[in-house]
Design an enzyme around this catalytic site. Structure first.
Site, mmCIF file in Angstrom:
data_model
loop_
_atom_site.group_PDB
_atom_site.id
_atom_site.type_symbol
_atom_site.label_atom_id
_atom_site.label_comp_id
_atom_site.label_asym_id
_atom_site.label_seq_id
_atom_site.Cartn_x
_atom_site.Cartn_y
_atom_site.Cartn_z
ATOM 1 N N ASP A 73 -12.530 15.431 -8.907
ATOM 2 C CA ASP A 73 -13.030 14.118 -8.505
ATOM 3 C C ASP A 73 -12.410 13.108 -9.471
ATOM 4 O O ASP A 73 -12.845 12.981 -10.619
ATOM 5 C CB ASP A 73 -14.561 14.121 -8.606
ATOM 6 C CG ASP A 73 -15.137 12.786 -8.173
ATOM 7 O OD1 ASP A 73 -14.349 11.838 -7.987
ATOM 8 O OD2 ASP A 73 -16.367 12.701 -8.037
ATOM 9 N N LYS A 134 1.626 3.345 0.735
ATOM 10 C CA LYS A 134 1.085 2.027 0.999
ATOM 11 C C LYS A 134 -0.394 2.144 1.405
ATOM 12 O O LYS A 134 -0.789 3.221 1.846
ATOM 13 C CB LYS A 134 1.896 1.320 2.094
ATOM 14 C CG LYS A 134 2.054 2.180 3.355
ATOM 15 C CD LYS A 134 1.644 1.580 4.653
ATOM 16 C CE LYS A 134 0.253 1.115 4.772
ATOM 17 N NZ LYS A 134 -0.467 1.564 5.983
ATOM 18 N N HIS A 164 6.593 4.745 5.752
ATOM 19 C CA HIS A 164 7.202 5.731 6.650
ATOM 20 C C HIS A 164 7.935 5.089 7.836
ATOM 21 O O HIS A 164 8.726 5.744 8.494
ATOM 22 C CB HIS A 164 6.181 6.787 7.093
ATOM 23 C CG HIS A 164 5.226 6.322 8.154
ATOM 24 N ND1 HIS A 164 4.160 5.528 7.883
ATOM 25 C CD2 HIS A 164 5.183 6.560 9.489
ATOM 26 C CE1 HIS A 164 3.499 5.295 9.004
ATOM 27 N NE2 HIS A 164 4.101 5.916 10.000
ATOM 28 N N LYS A 168 11.790 5.877 10.338
ATOM 29 C CA LYS A 168 11.841 6.071 11.799
ATOM 30 C C LYS A 168 13.258 5.791 12.271
ATOM 31 O O LYS A 168 13.894 4.824 11.831
ATOM 32 C CB LYS A 168 10.852 5.136 12.498
ATOM 33 C CG LYS A 168 9.398 5.570 12.231
ATOM 34 C CD LYS A 168 8.446 4.887 13.163
ATOM 35 C CE LYS A 168 7.009 5.190 12.792
ATOM 36 N NZ LYS A 168 6.426 6.316 13.497
ATOM 37 N N GLU A 202 -0.924 0.256 19.092
ATOM 38 C CA GLU A 202 -1.458 1.620 19.021
ATOM 39 C C GLU A 202 -2.555 1.778 20.069
ATOM 40 O O GLU A 202 -3.318 0.839 20.325
ATOM 41 C CB GLU A 202 -2.031 1.887 17.639
ATOM 42 C CG GLU A 202 -0.976 1.808 16.545
ATOM 43 C CD GLU A 202 -1.534 2.231 15.205
ATOM 44 O OE1 GLU A 202 -1.524 3.432 14.931
ATOM 45 O OE2 GLU A 202 -2.002 1.354 14.468
ATOM 46 N N ASP A 221 -2.764 -3.507 6.564
ATOM 47 C CA ASP A 221 -2.449 -2.118 6.908
ATOM 48 C C ASP A 221 -1.079 -2.017 7.586
ATOM 49 O O ASP A 221 -0.364 -1.034 7.400
ATOM 50 C CB ASP A 221 -3.535 -1.569 7.848
ATOM 51 C CG ASP A 221 -3.348 -0.096 8.184
ATOM 52 O OD1 ASP A 221 -3.112 0.689 7.246
ATOM 53 O OD2 ASP A 221 -3.429 0.266 9.376
ATOM 54 N N HIS A 226 4.843 -2.172 7.360
ATOM 55 C CA HIS A 226 5.701 -1.684 8.449
ATOM 56 C C HIS A 226 6.410 -2.811 9.205
ATOM 57 O O HIS A 226 7.613 -2.751 9.435
ATOM 58 C CB HIS A 226 4.878 -0.873 9.457
ATOM 59 C CG HIS A 226 4.117 0.275 8.841
ATOM 60 N ND1 HIS A 226 4.580 0.976 7.753
ATOM 61 C CD2 HIS A 226 2.941 0.853 9.173
ATOM 62 C CE1 HIS A 226 3.702 1.928 7.442
ATOM 63 N NE2 HIS A 226 2.703 1.866 8.289
ATOM 64 N N LYS A 311 -4.857 -2.039 17.210
ATOM 65 C CA LYS A 311 -5.333 -0.707 17.581
ATOM 66 C C LYS A 311 -6.097 -0.795 18.903
ATOM 67 O O LYS A 311 -6.536 -1.875 19.287
ATOM 68 C CB LYS A 311 -6.244 -0.153 16.488
ATOM 69 C CG LYS A 311 -5.480 0.110 15.185
ATOM 70 C CD LYS A 311 -6.220 1.082 14.306
ATOM 71 C CE LYS A 311 -5.504 1.305 12.990
ATOM 72 N NZ LYS A 311 -4.350 2.203 13.095
HETATM 73 C C1 BG6 Z 1 -0.202 3.794 8.878
HETATM 74 C C2 BG6 Z 1 -1.424 2.953 9.064
HETATM 75 O O1 BG6 Z 1 0.552 3.337 7.788
HETATM 76 O O2 BG6 Z 1 0.602 3.737 10.048
HETATM 77 C C3 BG6 Z 1 -2.205 3.414 10.279
HETATM 78 O O3 BG6 Z 1 -2.236 3.043 7.900
HETATM 79 C C4 BG6 Z 1 -1.317 3.462 11.501
HETATM 80 O O4 BG6 Z 1 -3.336 2.597 10.501
HETATM 81 C C5 BG6 Z 1 -0.043 4.228 11.217
HETATM 82 O O5 BG6 Z 1 -2.037 4.080 12.542
HETATM 83 C C6 BG6 Z 1 0.932 4.105 12.359
HETATM 84 O O6 BG6 Z 1 1.988 4.974 12.135
HETATM 85 P P1 BG6 Z 1 2.745 5.662 13.364
HETATM 86 O O7 BG6 Z 1 3.867 6.400 12.728
HETATM 87 O O8 BG6 Z 1 1.736 6.538 14.041
HETATM 88 O O9 BG6 Z 1 3.178 4.542 14.237
#
Ligand code: BG6
Length: 437
Positions: A73, A134, A164, A168, A202, A221, A226, A311
């Site tokens: 923890d 992040k 990430h 892509k 999303e 977020d 991104h 979302k």
């Molecule tokens: C993350 C966010 O970095 O990216 C999430 O914290 C989001 O909220 C996600 O759902 C989306 O990633 P991907 O690759 O599924 O488009």
């Protein structure tokens, strides 16, 4: 055989279970010379066996991905005192490198860094690298503090700040598409481009990440990282040199030049209040954001920039749309022709789509917009690697092209702060799940 130790803080989290461990397995599958010794660290009171069971089915079986666990923890002082002994138990000898993956809330980064330094920040003969996930902070000030905590323990070349989306396929390809095709690069400016849109929609909601998400919201977020990263690749100028430093400098410059136009539309999907009821009743966290930016770079003066993310929308899709200017009436003034459009699809498909005006077969006079589509997954049945596989692979190789520099992040946070300062004062509109918001 090359042995690597991968220590995942937040080992029982969603990212570790669904993305990082499968990515390591995929990497081991591809390269028979790599052997990963994984130590998941989390709060759950698991032993190694329970940890393996908790992972996705099949994860425990790979002969070159050994999975171990340490319950700790991090909030408790001394919780990581045994890290050194545990590392000695899982490492068969000197590894080729150690990667400490910080997949926890950023508030713990400083404490973790301190413990890593105490136990295992060794320089030679192998590398010690830190990958930090992040969001890095919740604003520019907290980013600076957090970054200073990491920099106090590690050299800049040891720190890999991951996003990430940079891994892509489409996003990684933006510069190649631009700079290798004069057809695009020559018109890549505000004289020819009316509007640039970066959209990440999303279809899913927040789910089990509600505690994190409610503190963060769509702007921090998604937009701060991104969307801005993808946008920076669209806007940046050709780097002065062909090295990572010049590349990141050009990208930073593109972000520094961005300004928020001052208006933003925020939304919250219907049903979010039920999810957050026990945590933060009446939460005003936005699950949708749409905003406009502009760039102070002369190249982009006059081009509108639109960012959109949310979302629980109608469908999962992410893309970059370049809308060109309408042709002033010259030859075909009788038709109201739509402008040309280039769409770089990020997901679920990675198509490149160019809309032009043409006559349809059999038509002699009329002009109709038609699409020219390049579909990489149809033409080459290639199995494109997942973002996290690329991130881990690049980190092992020591390549920083896909990771963010401190200057970039600082610029991104400065811009984001100006956006949240406005968004904070408005109530997100409620939108129905499964709609366009
Ligand atoms: C993350 C966010 O970095 O990216 C999430 O914290 C989001 O909220 C996600 O759902 C989306 O990633 P991907 O690759 O599924 O488009």
């Amino acid at each position: 055989m090359e042995h690597y130790s991968i220590i995942i803080f937040g080992g029982t989290g969603d990212l570790s279970r669904r993305k990082l461990i499968p990515a390591l397995i995929a990497l081991a599958d591809k390269d028979p010379h790599k052997h990963f010794h994984v130590l998941g660290i989390g709060r759950k009171p698991f032993d190694d066996q329970q940890f393996r069971k908790f992972l996705l089915p099949g994860a425990e079986k790979h002969p070159r991905v050994d999975l171990h666990y340490m319950a700790a923890d991090i909030e408790k002082e001394d919780s990581l005192l045994h890290l050194k002994d545990r590392m000695a138990e899982i490492e068969p000898g000197l590894p080729a490198g150690r990667i400490f993956y910080l997949a926890t809330a950023y508030g713990y980064f400083g404490k973790i860094a301190e413990n890593i330094e105490r136990c295992c920040n060794v320089r030679d003969p192998f590398f010690t690298r830190i990958v930090a996930e992040k969001p890095f902070g919740s604003g520019r000030e907290s980013f600076k503090k957090l970054n200073a905590e990491l920099r106090a323990r590690f050299r800049e070349e040891q720190i890999f700040r991951a996003d990430h989306y940079l891994a892509k396929g489409t996003v990684d390809n933006i510069l190649r598409t631009r700079f290798s095709n004069p057809l695009f690069e020559r018109v890549w400016n505000s004289s020819s481009i009316e509007r640039i849109t970066v959209a990440v929609h999303e279809a899913l909601g927040v789910g089990s990440r509600i505690a994190y998400y409610d503190q963060t919201g769509a702007i921090k977020d998604m937009v701060q990282n991104h969307l801005l990263q993808a946008l920076a690749l669209v806007l940046m100028r050709v780097p002065e040199k062909k090295d990572e430093t010049a590349f990141r400098k050009a990208k930073t410059e593109a972000i520094r030049n961005l300004r928020f136009r001052g208006t933003i539309r925020t939304g919250q999907y219907r049903g979010y209040q039920d999810e957050v009821r026990d945590l933060n009743p009446g939460s005003r966290t936005e699950t949708f954001a749409e905003l406009q930016l502009h760039s102070r770079d002369r190249r982009w003066r006059g081009t509108d920039i639109l960012l959109r993310t949310g979302k629980m929308l109608k469908k999962r899709e992410a893309y970059i749309e370049i809308m060109f200017k309408k042709e002033p009436c010259s030859a075909y003034c009788e038709f109201d022709l739509p402008p040309n459009k280039l769409i770089l699809h990020i997901q679920p498909l990675q198509n490149v789509e160019l809309t032009i005006n043409s006559t349809l077969p059999g038509e002699k006079v009329k002009l109709t917009p038609v699409k020219m589509i390049y579909c990489p997954t149809c033409e080459f049945k290639a199995n494109t690697p997942e973002g996290y596989e690329i991130i881990l692979d690049e980190c092992i190789r020591g390549n920083k092209r896909l990771f963010m520099s401190e200057e970039e992040l600082s610029a991104a946070w400065r811009l984001t702060d100006s956006i949240t300062a406005v968004a904070e004062h408005q109530m997100p509109e409620i939108y129905e799940a499964g709609t366009d918001a």
